[in-house]
Write an enzyme that holds these catalytic residues in place. Structure first.
Site, PDB file in Angstrom:
ATOM      1  N   VAL A   1      24.155 -32.017  20.946  1.00  0.00           N
ATOM      2  CA  VAL A   1      23.633 -32.157  22.428  1.00  0.00           C
ATOM      3  C   VAL A   1      23.547 -33.697  22.774  1.00  0.00           C
ATOM      4  CG1 VAL A   1      21.357 -31.931  22.091  1.00  0.00           C
ATOM      5  CG2 VAL A   1      22.355 -31.049  24.231  1.00  0.00           C
ATOM      6  N   ASP A   2      23.113 -34.529  21.931  1.00  0.00           N
ATOM      7  CA  ASP A   2      22.815 -36.124  22.276  1.00  0.00           C
ATOM      8  C   ASP A   2      24.374 -36.777  22.612  1.00  0.00           C
ATOM      9  OD1 ASP A   2      21.824 -38.363  22.019  1.00  0.00           O
ATOM     10  OD2 ASP A   2      21.495 -38.614  19.913  1.00  0.00           O
TER      11      ASP A   2
ATOM     12  N   ASN B   1      17.763 -38.692  18.071  1.00  0.00           N
ATOM     13  CA  ASN B   1      17.602 -39.136  16.875  1.00  0.00           C
ATOM     14  C   ASN B   1      16.675 -40.423  17.107  1.00  0.00           C
ATOM     15  OD1 ASN B   1      19.123 -41.685  16.154  1.00  0.00           O
ATOM     16  ND2 ASN B   1      20.645 -40.066  16.453  1.00  0.00           N
TER      17      ASN B   1
ATOM     18  N   TYR C   1      19.717 -30.456  12.750  1.00  0.00           N
ATOM     19  CA  TYR C   1      18.426 -30.651  11.892  1.00  0.00           C
ATOM     20  C   TYR C   1      17.959 -29.640  11.039  1.00  0.00           C
ATOM     21  CZ  TYR C   1      17.610 -35.551  13.363  1.00  0.00           C
ATOM     22  OH  TYR C   1      17.432 -37.035  13.738  1.00  0.00           O
TER      23      TYR C   1
ATOM     24  N   SER D   1      16.047 -29.247  17.394  1.00  0.00           N
ATOM     25  CA  SER D   1      16.387 -29.456  15.905  1.00  0.00           C
ATOM     26  C   SER D   1      16.870 -28.267  15.329  1.00  0.00           C
ATOM     27  CB  SER D   1      14.560 -29.093  15.416  1.00  0.00           C
ATOM     28  OG  SER D   1      14.217 -30.649  15.377  1.00  0.00           O
TER      29      SER D   1
HETATM   30  N1  AR6 Z   1      24.114 -28.142  25.902  1.00  0.00           N
HETATM   31  C1  AR6 Z   1      23.131 -27.184  25.417  1.00  0.00           C
HETATM   32  N2  AR6 Z   1      22.888 -27.218  24.044  1.00  0.00           N
HETATM   33  C2  AR6 Z   1      23.795 -27.816  23.249  1.00  0.00           C
HETATM   34  C3  AR6 Z   1      24.816 -28.591  23.707  1.00  0.00           C
HETATM   35  C4  AR6 Z   1      25.023 -28.529  25.102  1.00  0.00           C
HETATM   36  N3  AR6 Z   1      25.862 -29.504  25.659  1.00  0.00           N
HETATM   37  N4  AR6 Z   1      25.557 -28.996  22.673  1.00  0.00           N
HETATM   38  C5  AR6 Z   1      25.069 -28.618  21.531  1.00  0.00           C
HETATM   39  N5  AR6 Z   1      23.882 -27.648  21.908  1.00  0.00           N
HETATM   40  P1  AR6 Z   1      21.791 -30.636  17.973  1.00  0.00           P
HETATM   41  P2  AR6 Z   1      19.329 -31.355  16.454  1.00  0.00           P
HETATM   42  C6  AR6 Z   1      22.880 -27.154  21.189  1.00  0.00           C
HETATM   43  O1  AR6 Z   1      22.378 -30.575  16.631  1.00  0.00           O
HETATM   44  O2  AR6 Z   1      19.431 -30.155  15.628  1.00  0.00           O
HETATM   45  C7  AR6 Z   1      22.407 -35.304  16.894  1.00  0.00           C
HETATM   46  O3  AR6 Z   1      23.386 -36.036  16.164  1.00  0.00           O
HETATM   47  C8  AR6 Z   1      23.195 -26.784  19.744  1.00  0.00           C
HETATM   48  O4  AR6 Z   1      24.136 -25.564  19.624  1.00  0.00           O
HETATM   49  O5  AR6 Z   1      22.447 -31.110  19.001  1.00  0.00           O
HETATM   50  O6  AR6 Z   1      17.800 -31.468  17.169  1.00  0.00           O
HETATM   51  C9  AR6 Z   1      21.279 -36.296  17.113  1.00  0.00           C
HETATM   52  O7  AR6 Z   1      21.705 -37.695  17.267  1.00  0.00           O
HETATM   53  C10 AR6 Z   1      21.918 -26.527  19.041  1.00  0.00           C
HETATM   54  O8  AR6 Z   1      21.499 -25.156  19.502  1.00  0.00           O
HETATM   55  O9  AR6 Z   1      20.311 -31.329  17.697  1.00  0.00           O
HETATM   56  C11 AR6 Z   1      20.493 -36.366  15.925  1.00  0.00           C
HETATM   57  O10 AR6 Z   1      20.730 -37.257  14.913  1.00  0.00           O
HETATM   58  C12 AR6 Z   1      20.831 -27.505  19.950  1.00  0.00           C
HETATM   59  O11 AR6 Z   1      21.473 -28.025  20.875  1.00  0.00           O
HETATM   60  C13 AR6 Z   1      20.627 -34.713  15.677  1.00  0.00           C
HETATM   61  O12 AR6 Z   1      21.823 -34.280  16.059  1.00  0.00           O
HETATM   62  C14 AR6 Z   1      20.306 -28.622  19.015  1.00  0.00           C
HETATM   63  O13 AR6 Z   1      21.556 -29.173  18.067  1.00  0.00           O
HETATM   64  C15 AR6 Z   1      19.590 -33.882  16.149  1.00  0.00           C
HETATM   65  O14 AR6 Z   1      19.658 -32.313  15.401  1.00  0.00           O
END
Ligand code: AR6
Length: 185
Positions: A39-40, A30, A134, A130
């Protein structure tokens, strides 16, 4: 699934991006760059405290205290991760109401790839930006992600791009989209 594009490789796989051994991995961050969930959070936990310290420096010195704008990308070291670098980008929050959301998602992939290329990086892994917190629908996001990556690989000699999907369901969506896009070539 693997595809060859202009001498480059595009690979889709199921996995945890914090375990990837590509030279760089991409973080769906973010704008604060201070970590978060999804993932973050996983990347910050695996990389260790030093990653947060470098992100704080970037906020202070490169961004003059501002947030990283949606669609833009910055690079840090990977610290305790197997990957040498982390490229942080900020995906759009899905509302379904704005035509700029697709362009912003496209910019995430394009700017991350451009930055990697500038740094001489030849392998990179992306999460599905996203489509978690998101809420960008994964079917739509997969087409934007893959179209942008394919266009980049068609015009550049890069190396390897991996989409590391976190579930079989996401993998199936990306695979169907990639098969469709390759057929349309
Ligand atoms: N490896 C690969 N993919 C992953 C992992 C991992 N270890 N963990 C989760 N995913 P998201 P966004 C996938 O929510 O939608 C955070 O709080 C997950 O299943 O991580 O871009 C940031 O700080 C999904 O398919 O990212 C921002 O505030 C994908 O990663 C916000 O979330 C993205 O999910 C960003 O939201």
């Amino acid at each position: 699934m693997k595809a060859e594009i202009n001498g480059n490789t595009l690979e889709l796989k199921v996995g945890d991006i914090t375990k990837e051994t590509t030279e760089a991995i991409v973080n769906a961050a973010n704008g604060t760059l201070m970590g978060g969930g999804g993932v973050d959070g996983a990347i910050h936990r695996a990389a260790g405290e030093e990653l947060l310290e470098e992100c704080k420096m970037i906020r202070k010195e490169k961004l003059h205290g501002d947030y990283l704008p949606t669609g833009e990308a910055v690079i840090t070291k990977g610290y305790n991760l197997p990957a040498k670098y982390v490229i942080h980008t900020v995906g759009p929050i899905w509302t379904g109401k704005s035509e700029t959301e697709e362009m912003k998602l496209r910019n995430c992939y394009d700017n991350a790839l451009q930055l990697a290329k500038e740094r001489g990086i030849t392998s990179i892994s992306f999460p599905s930006i996203s489509t978690g917190v998101y809420r960008y629908p994964v079917k739509l996001a997969s087409v934007v992600a893959l179209t942008t990556i394919i266009e980049f690989l068609k015009r550049e000699s890069f190396g390897k791009v991996v989409m590391t999907l976190f579930s079989e369901g996401d993998y199936d969506v990306y695979k169907a989209a990639l098969e469709r896009l390759l057929q349309e070539e």
